[in-house]
Scaffold this active site. Structure first.
Site, PDB file in Angstrom:
ATOM      1  N   GLN A 124     -53.468  10.820  57.033  1.00  0.00           N
ATOM      2  CA  GLN A 124     -54.108  12.120  56.831  1.00  0.00           C
ATOM      3  C   GLN A 124     -55.624  12.030  56.906  1.00  0.00           C
ATOM      4  O   GLN A 124     -56.347  12.721  56.197  1.00  0.00           O
ATOM      5  CB  GLN A 124     -53.679  12.706  55.482  1.00  0.00           C
ATOM      6  CG  GLN A 124     -52.193  12.964  55.403  1.00  0.00           C
ATOM      7  CD  GLN A 124     -51.780  13.494  54.041  1.00  0.00           C
ATOM      8  OE1 GLN A 124     -52.584  13.819  53.186  1.00  0.00           O
ATOM      9  NE2 GLN A 124     -50.469  13.598  53.841  1.00  0.00           N
ATOM     10  N   CYS A 125     -56.105  11.186  57.788  1.00  0.00           N
ATOM     11  CA  CYS A 125     -57.537  10.906  57.921  1.00  0.00           C
ATOM     12  C   CYS A 125     -58.077  11.583  59.179  1.00  0.00           C
ATOM     13  O   CYS A 125     -57.334  11.832  60.130  1.00  0.00           O
ATOM     14  CB  CYS A 125     -57.713   9.387  58.012  1.00  0.00           C
ATOM     15  SG  CYS A 125     -59.399   8.814  58.297  1.00  0.00           S
ATOM     16  N   GLY A 126     -59.357  11.839  59.198  1.00  0.00           N
ATOM     17  CA  GLY A 126     -59.987  12.365  60.405  1.00  0.00           C
ATOM     18  C   GLY A 126     -59.908  11.400  61.578  1.00  0.00           C
ATOM     19  O   GLY A 126     -60.080  11.806  62.730  1.00  0.00           O
TER      20      GLY A 126
END
Length: 159
Positions: free
Chosen positions: A35-37
């Site tokens: 769920q990271c950029g």
């Protein structure tokens, strides 16, 4: 003297694996998060894996929830996400800590071998990458902002 091959880690399916299994290969070791950029980098990591696997390159993914709690799922959720969203076929391992007193010994070793500049040894964020040569030496550390496709030349040189 310690080498990369002295470490073990639990894979995404719960099996303890020796990194000695990768002796003689070029490794790209990456701490990951779903769920990271930077999660889109799974696509580029998989492309590198597919391009170079036959030549002896392995991408190894180590999920971590230490940065913004961006890897909250369990191993089964992580495995499904990687497979269904990015068709990841490179080896994934169980979720670990990469910094602090509970950091996995592999990451303690990697950060001792290649520090992180102004941050010292600490891992700055998800998708920090370590390139390991066929001899097990840590060759280079890349920041999270380094896109996998930009590492192509470094991997080719390591071969």
């Amino acid at each position: 003297m310690t080498s990369i091959y002295d470490f073990t880690a639990r894979d995404i399916d719960g099996k303890e694996r020796s990194l000695g299994e990768y002796r003689g290969k070029v490794l790209l070791i990456v701490n990951t998060a779903s769920q990271c950029g930077f999660t889109y980098q799974y696509k580029g990591l998989e492309a590198l894996h597919r391009k170079y696997a036959a030549q002896g390159v392995e991408v190894l993914g180590f999920p971590s929830n230490q940065f913004g709690k961006q890897e909250p799922g369990d191993e089964n959720e992580i495995k499904n996400f990687c497979s269904l969203t990015y068709d990841v076929t490179f080896p994934m391992f169980a979720k670990i800590d990469v910094n602090g007193p509970n950091a996995h010994p592999l990451y303690d070793y990697l950060t001792r071998e290649k520090g992180g500049g102004l941050l010292g040894r600490k891992i700055k964020w998800n998708f920090t990458k370590f390139l390991v040569g066929r001899d097990g030496r840590v060759l280079k550390r890349f920041p999270p902002t380094a896109k996998p496709e930009a590492l192509d030349g470094e991997i080719a040189r390591a071969l």
